[in-house]
Design an enzyme around this catalytic site. Sequence first.
Site, mmCIF file in Angstrom:
data_model
loop_
_atom_site.group_PDB
_atom_site.id
_atom_site.type_symbol
_atom_site.label_atom_id
_atom_site.label_comp_id
_atom_site.label_asym_id
_atom_site.label_seq_id
_atom_site.Cartn_x
_atom_site.Cartn_y
_atom_site.Cartn_z
ATOM 1 N N ASP A 109 -0.149 -1.864 4.355
ATOM 2 C CA ASP A 109 0.399 -3.069 3.749
ATOM 3 C C ASP A 109 -0.636 -3.726 2.842
ATOM 4 O O ASP A 109 -0.333 -4.673 2.140
ATOM 5 C CB ASP A 109 0.781 -4.066 4.842
ATOM 6 C CG ASP A 109 -0.399 -4.311 5.771
ATOM 7 O OD1 ASP A 109 -1.350 -5.010 5.366
ATOM 8 O OD2 ASP A 109 -0.389 -3.777 6.894
ATOM 9 N N LYS A 131 -10.662 -4.490 8.166
ATOM 10 C CA LYS A 131 -10.193 -3.110 8.261
ATOM 11 C C LYS A 131 -11.233 -2.062 7.856
ATOM 12 O O LYS A 131 -11.200 -0.925 8.320
ATOM 13 C CB LYS A 131 -8.941 -2.935 7.395
ATOM 14 C CG LYS A 131 -7.684 -3.559 7.971
ATOM 15 C CD LYS A 131 -7.115 -2.730 9.097
ATOM 16 C CE LYS A 131 -5.723 -3.193 9.498
ATOM 17 N NZ LYS A 131 -5.132 -2.343 10.541
#
Length: 399
Positions: A121, A74
Amino acid sequence: MDKFNLTYIENKNTYADISDFDYDSAKIVNNFHKSFDIYEKTPLVDLKNLAEEIGLRKFFVKDESYRFGLNAFKVLGASYAIANYIGEKIGLGENNLTFDEITSVETKKKLGELIFTTATDGNHGRAVAWTANKLGQRSKVFMPKGTTLERLENIRRENSDAHIMEENYDDCVRLAAKFARENKGVLIQDTSWQGYTEVPKNIMKGYMTMAYEVFMDLKEKEMLPTHIFLQAGVGSMAASMTAFFRNVMKENPPKIIIVEPNKANCLYRTAHANDGRLHFVKGHLNSIMAGLNCGEPVTIGWPILESYSDYFLSVDDYYTALGMRILGNSIGDDRKIISGESGAVTTGIVYELMKDEDLREYRNKIGLDKDSLVLCFSTEGDTDKKTYREIVWRGRYNS
């Protein structure tokens, strides 16, 4: 819903513009990431023994657990989007973005105090917090109900103001956007909606470093993929990879298969309905694939997936648990991969497609056979070590 569901979109008449996700654009992105002193290309693992075991020509897995020491991919998107935001503020073009430039004392003086905010998350929020910390700036992170404490603490270690909320992921996105509006913050979110597209687009472009590295490695081996399996939450990573490989392999495009958990399958539902509308999944999204627990598709990514993806799969948690065990217990001298709940699902699916005769119809439809060269992306390592061990060691989600 059954454990394994497949759909596809027939009669495609229009195709989304993917010109921003071509080879040259990916090279620019990769050059930016190369400017980080900790940059190293992550491994592309040739699982030759596994491929032979299940009847494939080749099976490659890109292992993103090594990315910048953050155990997930990410950071590629978050760092690139934040760099572009800074570049716009100080008049620095995309071609000239470097880590030294965006972290310089002069840049900090021009920017002043900022607070970057996001919902996550775990992996995306950690990436935003890490980048903000490197810049000497603050971050505010909203995490959905059910997030593990390990993922929360990973973000807090980056000097971030992070909290687990009572809301699901999509509602946390709305909380982050509200906070940014009311506190002059900078929202760095990996999904999009009307009026909010530039940052998510740059996040998608940032992910291309992963695709560029894979493409260059496989091109050198003269082994470009026939099939690419891509897991999806909102669909940003999947859309980015789809667009890039459709660009660089125009003459012989691979089949693209998009994978989601049954409990958060907004892309599958949208593809299955094929009625011109996006279809959402509401309520508490509680698949073990935490990074894929997203109920609303990314608006700028869906047209790419709609245009260029071949199949959409919606599957049970069993498949990712199986994939985690397969990758962590390699055959012979195949390299072991520690892959988390959101990273291993595609491997579990490929294995079962080739070995489970009940799935023969799907295997034949997708066109998997002894001549297939399959590519998957393990997008995270054991970002939640407790859950990883419960699944791999103690056999949770075994059937």
